[in-house]
Design a protein around this motif. Sequence first.
Motif, PDB file in Angstrom:
ATOM      1  N   HIS A  78       0.813  -1.218   0.000  1.00  0.00           N
ATOM      2  CA  HIS A  78       0.000   0.000   0.000  1.00  0.00           C
ATOM      3  C   HIS A  78       0.843   1.262   0.000  1.00  0.00           C
ATOM      4  CE1 HIS A  78      -4.246  -1.547   0.886  1.00  0.00           C
ATOM      5  NE2 HIS A  78      -3.528  -2.483   0.327  1.00  0.00           N
ATOM      6  N   LEU A  79       1.994   1.178  -0.641  1.00  0.00           N
ATOM      7  CA  LEU A  79       2.780   2.389  -0.833  1.00  0.00           C
ATOM      8  C   LEU A  79       2.629   2.731  -2.308  1.00  0.00           C
ATOM      9  CD1 LEU A  79       5.858   1.154   1.170  1.00  0.00           C
ATOM     10  CD2 LEU A  79       4.234   2.866   1.898  1.00  0.00           C
ATOM     11  N   PHE A  80       1.630   3.559  -2.608  1.00  0.00           N
ATOM     12  CA  PHE A  80       1.321   3.828  -4.007  1.00  0.00           C
ATOM     13  C   PHE A  80       2.335   4.796  -4.577  1.00  0.00           C
ATOM     14  CE2 PHE A  80      -3.143   3.267  -2.258  1.00  0.00           C
ATOM     15  CZ  PHE A  80      -3.025   1.901  -2.333  1.00  0.00           C
ATOM     16  N   SER A  81       2.922   4.415  -5.674  1.00  0.00           N
ATOM     17  CA  SER A  81       3.956   5.271  -6.230  1.00  0.00           C
ATOM     18  C   SER A  81       3.683   5.549  -7.689  1.00  0.00           C
ATOM     19  CB  SER A  81       5.311   4.596  -6.078  1.00  0.00           C
ATOM     20  OG  SER A  81       6.199   5.108  -7.031  1.00  0.00           O
ATOM     21  N   VAL A  82       3.779   6.803  -8.087  1.00  0.00           N
ATOM     22  CA  VAL A  82       3.728   7.138  -9.504  1.00  0.00           C
ATOM     23  C   VAL A  82       4.997   7.874  -9.900  1.00  0.00           C
ATOM     24  CG1 VAL A  82       1.301   7.106 -10.038  1.00  0.00           C
ATOM     25  CG2 VAL A  82       2.240   9.053  -8.878  1.00  0.00           C
ATOM     26  N   MET A  83       6.102   7.413  -9.352  1.00  0.00           N
ATOM     27  CA  MET A  83       7.369   8.026  -9.777  1.00  0.00           C
ATOM     28  C   MET A  83       8.245   6.982 -10.457  1.00  0.00           C
ATOM     29  SD  MET A  83       9.317   8.421  -6.164  1.00  0.00           S
ATOM     30  CE  MET A  83       9.391   7.095  -4.990  1.00  0.00           C
ATOM     31  N   ALA A  95       5.268  -9.662   5.877  1.00  0.00           N
ATOM     32  CA  ALA A  95       5.203  -8.482   6.743  1.00  0.00           C
ATOM     33  C   ALA A  95       4.896  -7.243   5.923  1.00  0.00           C
ATOM     34  CB  ALA A  95       6.521  -8.307   7.486  1.00  0.00           C
ATOM     35  N   LEU A  96       5.437  -7.174   4.706  1.00  0.00           N
ATOM     36  CA  LEU A  96       5.152  -6.007   3.866  1.00  0.00           C
ATOM     37  C   LEU A  96       3.659  -5.946   3.534  1.00  0.00           C
ATOM     38  CD1 LEU A  96       8.138  -5.909   1.359  1.00  0.00           C
ATOM     39  CD2 LEU A  96       7.700  -4.436   3.303  1.00  0.00           C
ATOM     40  N   VAL A  97       3.074  -7.096   3.218  1.00  0.00           N
ATOM     41  CA  VAL A  97       1.642  -7.111   2.915  1.00  0.00           C
ATOM     42  C   VAL A  97       0.853  -6.657   4.123  1.00  0.00           C
ATOM     43  CG1 VAL A  97      -0.277  -8.537   2.206  1.00  0.00           C
ATOM     44  CG2 VAL A  97       1.976  -8.991   1.297  1.00  0.00           C
ATOM     45  N   MET A  98       1.227  -7.177   5.287  1.00  0.00           N
ATOM     46  CA  MET A  98       0.491  -6.826   6.491  1.00  0.00           C
ATOM     47  C   MET A  98       0.638  -5.346   6.805  1.00  0.00           C
ATOM     48  SD  MET A  98       0.538  -8.408  10.233  1.00  0.00           S
ATOM     49  CE  MET A  98      -0.679  -7.824  11.401  1.00  0.00           C
ATOM     50  N   MET A  99       1.866  -4.843   6.629  1.00  0.00           N
ATOM     51  CA  MET A  99       2.106  -3.429   6.880  1.00  0.00           C
ATOM     52  C   MET A  99       1.214  -2.580   5.991  1.00  0.00           C
ATOM     53  SD  MET A  99       5.673  -1.474   6.555  1.00  0.00           S
ATOM     54  CE  MET A  99       5.730  -1.451   4.783  1.00  0.00           C
ATOM     55  N   GLY A 100       1.026  -3.044   4.751  1.00  0.00           N
ATOM     56  CA  GLY A 100       0.182  -2.283   3.843  1.00  0.00           C
ATOM     57  C   GLY A 100      -1.248  -2.218   4.318  1.00  0.00           C
ATOM     58  N   GLU A 101      -1.762  -3.336   4.794  1.00  0.00           N
ATOM     59  CA  GLU A 101      -3.187  -3.326   5.121  1.00  0.00           C
ATOM     60  C   GLU A 101      -3.482  -2.669   6.461  1.00  0.00           C
ATOM     61  OE1 GLU A 101      -5.216  -6.914   4.250  1.00  0.00           O
ATOM     62  OE2 GLU A 101      -4.311  -7.048   2.282  1.00  0.00           O
ATOM     63  N   LYS A 102      -2.674  -2.937   7.467  1.00  0.00           N
ATOM     64  CA  LYS A 102      -2.910  -2.294   8.768  1.00  0.00           C
ATOM     65  C   LYS A 102      -1.558  -2.030   9.397  1.00  0.00           C
ATOM     66  CE  LYS A 102      -7.298  -1.811   9.681  1.00  0.00           C
ATOM     67  NZ  LYS A 102      -7.604  -1.489   8.293  1.00  0.00           N
ATOM     68  N   ASP A 103      -1.088  -0.807   9.249  1.00  0.00           N
ATOM     69  CA  ASP A 103       0.288  -0.603   9.688  1.00  0.00           C
ATOM     70  C   ASP A 103       0.449  -0.676  11.191  1.00  0.00           C
ATOM     71  OD1 ASP A 103      -1.068   1.681   9.982  1.00  0.00           O
ATOM     72  OD2 ASP A 103       0.409   2.988   9.037  1.00  0.00           O
ATOM     73  N   HIS A 161      -4.895 -10.010   3.531  1.00  0.00           N
ATOM     74  CA  HIS A 161      -5.176 -10.935   2.432  1.00  0.00           C
ATOM     75  C   HIS A 161      -4.041 -11.915   2.291  1.00  0.00           C
ATOM     76  CE1 HIS A 161      -8.126  -7.875   1.473  1.00  0.00           C
ATOM     77  NE2 HIS A 161      -8.757  -8.817   0.815  1.00  0.00           N
ATOM     78  N   GLY A 162      -4.358 -13.158   2.414  1.00  0.00           N
ATOM     79  CA  GLY A 162      -3.347 -14.193   2.352  1.00  0.00           C
ATOM     80  C   GLY A 162      -3.897 -15.408   3.062  1.00  0.00           C
ATOM     81  N   THR A 163      -3.153 -16.489   3.049  1.00  0.00           N
ATOM     82  CA  THR A 163      -3.658 -17.681   3.710  1.00  0.00           C
ATOM     83  C   THR A 163      -3.435 -17.578   5.213  1.00  0.00           C
ATOM     84  OG1 THR A 163      -1.566 -18.798   3.517  1.00  0.00           O
ATOM     85  CG2 THR A 163      -3.082 -19.075   1.700  1.00  0.00           C
ATOM     86  N   VAL A 164      -3.985 -18.526   5.949  1.00  0.00           N
ATOM     87  CA  VAL A 164      -3.826 -18.546   7.395  1.00  0.00           C
ATOM     88  C   VAL A 164      -2.342 -18.655   7.746  1.00  0.00           C
ATOM     89  CG1 VAL A 164      -4.326 -19.884   9.456  1.00  0.00           C
ATOM     90  CG2 VAL A 164      -6.112 -19.482   7.790  1.00  0.00           C
ATOM     91  N   VAL A 165      -1.637 -19.522   7.021  1.00  0.00           N
ATOM     92  CA  VAL A 165      -0.206 -19.671   7.281  1.00  0.00           C
ATOM     93  C   VAL A 165       0.524 -18.353   7.054  1.00  0.00           C
ATOM     94  CG1 VAL A 165       1.878 -20.791   6.496  1.00  0.00           C
ATOM     95  CG2 VAL A 165      -0.179 -22.118   6.771  1.00  0.00           C
ATOM     96  N   ASP A 166       0.213 -17.676   5.971  1.00  0.00           N
ATOM     97  CA  ASP A 166       0.840 -16.381   5.691  1.00  0.00           C
ATOM     98  C   ASP A 166       0.651 -15.438   6.861  1.00  0.00           C
ATOM     99  OD1 ASP A 166       1.533 -17.203   3.231  1.00  0.00           O
ATOM    100  OD2 ASP A 166      -0.047 -16.150   2.146  1.00  0.00           O
ATOM    101  N   ASN A 167      -0.597 -15.393   7.347  1.00  0.00           N
ATOM    102  CA  ASN A 167      -0.915 -14.469   8.423  1.00  0.00           C
ATOM    103  C   ASN A 167      -0.118 -14.772   9.677  1.00  0.00           C
ATOM    104  OD1 ASN A 167      -3.182 -12.349   8.371  1.00  0.00           O
ATOM    105  ND2 ASN A 167      -3.780 -13.883   6.875  1.00  0.00           N
ATOM    106  N   ILE A 168       0.071 -16.043   9.930  1.00  0.00           N
ATOM    107  CA  ILE A 168       0.775 -16.391  11.163  1.00  0.00           C
ATOM    108  C   ILE A 168       2.278 -16.188  10.994  1.00  0.00           C
ATOM    109  CG2 ILE A 168       1.246 -18.289  12.753  1.00  0.00           C
ATOM    110  CD1 ILE A 168      -1.564 -19.266  12.214  1.00  0.00           C
ATOM    111  N   MET A 169       2.774 -16.443   9.788  1.00  0.00           N
ATOM    112  CA  MET A 169       4.217 -16.339   9.564  1.00  0.00           C
ATOM    113  C   MET A 169       4.773 -14.936   9.803  1.00  0.00           C
ATOM    114  SD  MET A 169       4.984 -18.738   6.314  1.00  0.00           S
ATOM    115  CE  MET A 169       6.536 -18.063   5.796  1.00  0.00           C
TER     116      MET A 169
END
Lengths: 348, 246, 301
Positions: A72-77, A198-206, B92-100
């Motif tokens: 969720h780091l939107f970049s247009v550069m 972790a990057l995905v998670m950071m994007g959705e809920k930092d 968004h991801g599987t359960v394993v992803d979330n836990i990892m």
Amino acid sequence: MATSRPCGVVKESYRADMSFFEKPFHYWAMGLFVLVLVILPFTAPEYYLNAILLIVIFSITIMGLNLLTQAHLFSVMHAALMGIGAFTTAFISHQVPFFITMPVAGLMAAAVSVFFGLPSLRIKVFYLLFSTTAAQFIIEWVLNYITRDIPGSAVYTAPLAVMGYQLGTIEQYYLYLIITAIMAYIIAHIGRTPLGKALVMMGEKDYAAQIQGVNLLKFKAIAFAISGFYAGVAGSMWSYMLGLVTPEHFPFLMSWELLGVGVIVGGLGSYVWGSVLGSVMIIVVTQVTTELVTVLTPYMPWLGASAFGLRAIFYGIIIAAILILEPEGLANLLRKVKRYFDLWPFSY
Amino acid sequence: MKNVLEVRDVHLSFGGLVALNGVNLQLKEGEILALVGPNGSGKTSLLNCICGFYKPQKGSIIYRGEDITRTPPHVRAEKGIGRVFQTPYIFHGTVVDNIMVGYITQQKGLAKLVTMKSAIEARKKAEELIEFVELEIYRNSPAHGLPMGIRKRIELARVLMWNPDILLLDEPTSGLSIDEKRDMARYILELNEVHGKSILLVEHDLSLVHDIAHRAVVMDAGVEIAEGTPEEVVNNPEVIKAYLGE
Amino acid sequence: MVLLEMVVMGLAAGTIYGVMALSFVLIYRVGKIVNIAVGDMVLLGAYLIFAFSGLGLVQNPVVNLILGLILASIFGLFIAVGTERFLMRPLYGQSILSLIMMTVALGMILRGATIVKWGTVLRVFPGQHEVFPPIPLSIGPIEIPYVYMWSIAGAILIFGSFLYLFRKTLFGFAMRAVSLDPEAAATHGISIKKIYIYTWMIAYVAAFLAGLVLGAINGITVIVSYLGLARALPAALIGGLDSPGGAMLGGLLLGLIEHTVGTILNAYIPGIRDIIPYIVLLIVLLVKPYGLFGTVRIERV
């Protein structure tokens, strides 16, 4: 992303479970794909080879951008970052060989990317689009400013050579394929490690990620650095391919095309195949428009000067259609095909 | 018993709204401390202060003798404060992803996060925790659409991934069915008794508090109004007044 | 005296930035959509005014141009309906990135359509030299180009009528209700769809007015769309993204900075004036991300 898989597929180790290829069939499909790519230059005309090189270059940029967007780091550069990679290469290519210029170009772009990405600590979501818009124009301006004394702002790149041996188009094609394969492997690997998750998670809920020990400064910088590096390498490849670069090659609109067509149409979160499909879409639309205009101009003379406009319309329609019909992008279609063949010939 | 976590006279206000008005709290080694109180009494704000999202205007938070009032959240996580949110944050991801994801907390240095070895290790550990929270059948399904009970377990497993010292559980049983509540209570007790974790539990269900907590603290309007064993607290006239009004 | 002229020029140019920012802010406030297509809406407006006034329905060039603006605005209402109905409505409730990308798609379609229809040749409005004489207007010691008079008058007109609509009428009340909570507003009998359509209509009309002025200053080419986006974003951001009054103030401030700081710096670093809005944007984002009058978003954990 390993989703539920059909029965009969048994994994005996975690390593096998995390492999990119879930079934023997996937090895075969991949092997076939590689084979097609290898024999392609001997059958296709050079014109198409150039299009494929462009696809390869864009897909590398989009891989990095896809990762960044997934956080969720939107970049247009990113067009400008490619420009930085390309100019760095053009300036130093006369002294050093390509296997040094490419990483240097990547690092240079990564540094700029991190610099303009740092505001992301304070600002979020679409505000980042604004700051990166500003970054795109500022970088573009700086490139123009640096090259203001050069006629046409065009900087020439030394031809691609290994130990004094100059590579032809076909050798260049193979070289680029190998680089792309390496870059694709790395990004896919990042996607399956804890860092990628972790990057995905950071994007959705930092803040939720923060409580898992994610240092936002560090991880956002990492995301920008990876993405910038990819853009820089792609820019470097671009520079070698064209032999010259000007700031006009990397306009603001290209950034939007990379994000809109490359990432969204290709498939957000599908780092390799989504990026490749997005890139194919960008180039195919460009080529089709060009040919369409060439064919139609004798009948509709007013069309002649407006290939650029026609292309924009096509891009717009494709983005809109994908957003409405298949929000997860073309990669999701690919996934459906894969799912179908998983149980083939007894699919339901 | 030693205090693991100590909250000393914490004041927190947003503009004119006073959320916490001098709260004191001690969490002892190896106990389950329940934090109860009506809605808006500042329980969640207190947890946010403890794990670092809010910086209290006054007062201090001591973790194992160390003042952590000004430390950023991710550092507190590294020190061993685990937090489970009221509404689980599942990406968004599987359960394993979330836990990892939880794996990254203990790892110092970037290199450890991107090697295949670490990915496999994370996967292995995630698998153990999946077993702990009994989610084997969901292992590879996308976590986002799963029901609340499952998501709460995923989040608990994610926090346990890095073996935190104390757990802050924000209403772990809200929105769960009776069976799921029983399961959750079982996990909490197991964590406390077998693994020796100190747990700070925010909970509305007083019968659950009664069953599993060693001690309870009641908060109302930003101050704590009663403290003691669950029986004492439930029968305290102040508490009854706060819950039921005059 | 030079400085005074710069200030006046800046404020005059700022009015039109304010109008563009208003168009942007309105869509954001009501629909929570970050409208990247705002520059392309401005471009479309410029071309439509060019086309409609090119019909030459009236002899008097000034009346002709105003008639062109009115006809273009009426045409814009239909485009607004189409935009809302076919592009935006299927996406309500989706992620913010989807909404943004949809406006990007809208921008691409609008821009592409103008290029296909009118090409890339520089155009000027019919009767440009009679309506906007090249000799600047002298007010005392200050000289300003005529086009800025139009800009000021247009800004006052559209901003005044918008504020009246937004603050005093029941329609404005419904708009504010929808902007606060669409679902709650719907349960109280407000048709969200209608409100969204009207919002897009106002946004299009405001953008078209800006198209008239920017087209008159720079000539009508694709560049107008980038200029529009480049001025609308920082102006909206300075005021805070969801405050219409702030948008106008942001526009004025941006014009002021561009024409004073920008002009002065330009003497030392040639060409830097072009990126002044972006530098302002970056500084605003870093110092005050929610602008001067914007609502600060408090995230509940």
